[in-house]
Scaffold this active site. Structure first.
Site: not given
Length: 332
Positions: A122-124, A148, A152
């Site tokens: 994810t870009d997060e 989260y 990741k």
């Protein structure tokens, strides 16, 4: 490569990928492993050709389940993850188990059996951006801000370490926010759509100025397939469709497309540590591998998504009441 194992393939993005590959590569055989937690649903896979499709109910953290499934495949596409930020703030432990320990088990299995791996992220993991900052690219430093995104990020680092230390044949992709059919109603866009369909107001976190870079799940799927087939081993690619919108703009589009007005938008408590802006620079994927998104008009893709939820209330209604009860406890 015509036998692939898709972890988390009964979830939102995973099932969209399975459907996409089943259509685009009719000679491939696809196995799905999924634990079927609240976000996994075998209905997401209804209608697939059973002669080319196999479902395994199992936990990616279980070595005895994952190893034979990996051994029986040519490549693994690893979607399985806990993904909802609000849930990670409330209870981080499942995120550590699935996102970190589960990825470790996948890596050990592909290392043992010398299989190709593509890891979905994810870009997060990059944290957030100010409004005028340049977009995330493959060289952006990691700066996760929620349990989260931290887990990741940890899974990405494991994959990178196994590539370097053990020569695992892997690629990574970091994608922006997905939307489309089969997304659980806890997520922002389906929550707002189904709120209107059940006569409830949309719930806008804070001022609604947080910016997300939206991509249709089918475009994410085509990007992953492109990387799986053409990507350089050891490399990371970012997948994005230039779909930056504030949360308020998204909600304004939803009420417009569903024949309502802005009185249907209700401001609620903001999420703790709410990231301000995500934005993806996908030029590497486009220039090196020739990928292009199909859904370049966000309003058109959103209208199609609204139509899907209108036509599939039997799919989302069983989830709706309990989901809203959880949000009510959080004041959101």
């Amino acid at each position: 490569m015509n036998k692939i194992l898709v972890t988390g393939g009964a979830g939102f993005i995973g099932s969209n990928f399975v459907r996409y590959v089943s259509r685009e590569r009719p000679d491939w055989h696809i196995s799905v492993i999924d634990l079927l937690t609240y976000a996994g649903n075998t209905q997401n896979l209804d209608g697939l050709d059973e002669s080319r499709f196999k479902f395994i109910k199992g936990n990616i953290c279980d070595e005895n389940t994952i190893e034979p499934a990996v051994a029986d495949s040519d490549a693994v596409v690893h979607f399985a993850a806990e993904t909802h930020v609000d849930n990670s703030v409330h209870d981080p432990r499942p995120f550590v188990d699935t996102n970190v320990v589960g990825t470790f088990q996948i890596l050990e299995a592909v290392r043992k059996h010398d299989k190709r791996l593509h890891h979905i992220s994810t870009d997060e993991v990059y944290g957030d951006l100010e409004p005028n900052d340049p977009k995330f690219n493959e060289d952006t430093p990691y700066r996760p801000s929620s349990p989260y995104s931290a887990t990741k990020a940890g899974s990405d680092h494991l994959v990178q370490a196994w590539i370097r230390s053990f020569g695992v044949k892997a690629t990574i992709s970091n994608c922006s926010n997905n939307y489309g059919p089969y997304q659980h109603v806890e997520k922002m866009i389906p929550r707002q759509i189904t709120n209107i369909l059940t006569g409830q107001k949309l719930k806008l976190y804070g001022s609604g100025q947080n910016i997300r870079d939206w991509i249709h799940a089918e475009d994410h799927s085509s990007g992953v397939l492109t990387i799986l087939e053409k990507g350089t081993l050891g490399k990371t690619y970012l997948i994005g469709a230039d779909g930056e919108k504030t949360n308020k703009q998204v909600m304004q589009l939803i009420v417009e497309l569903m024949g309502k007005d802005e009185s249907w938008i209700e401001q609620v408590n903001d999420r703790p540590g709410h990231d301000l802006r995500y934005a993806i620079d996908s030029s590497k994927l486009r220039n090196e591998l020739g990928w292009q998104p199909r859904y370049t008009d966000f309003k058109e893709g959103l209208a199609a998504t609204i139509d899907w939820y209108r036509q599939n209330d039997s799919w989302w209604k069983p989830q709706k009441e309990s989901t809203e009860a959880k949000y009510k406890e959080l004041g959101r």
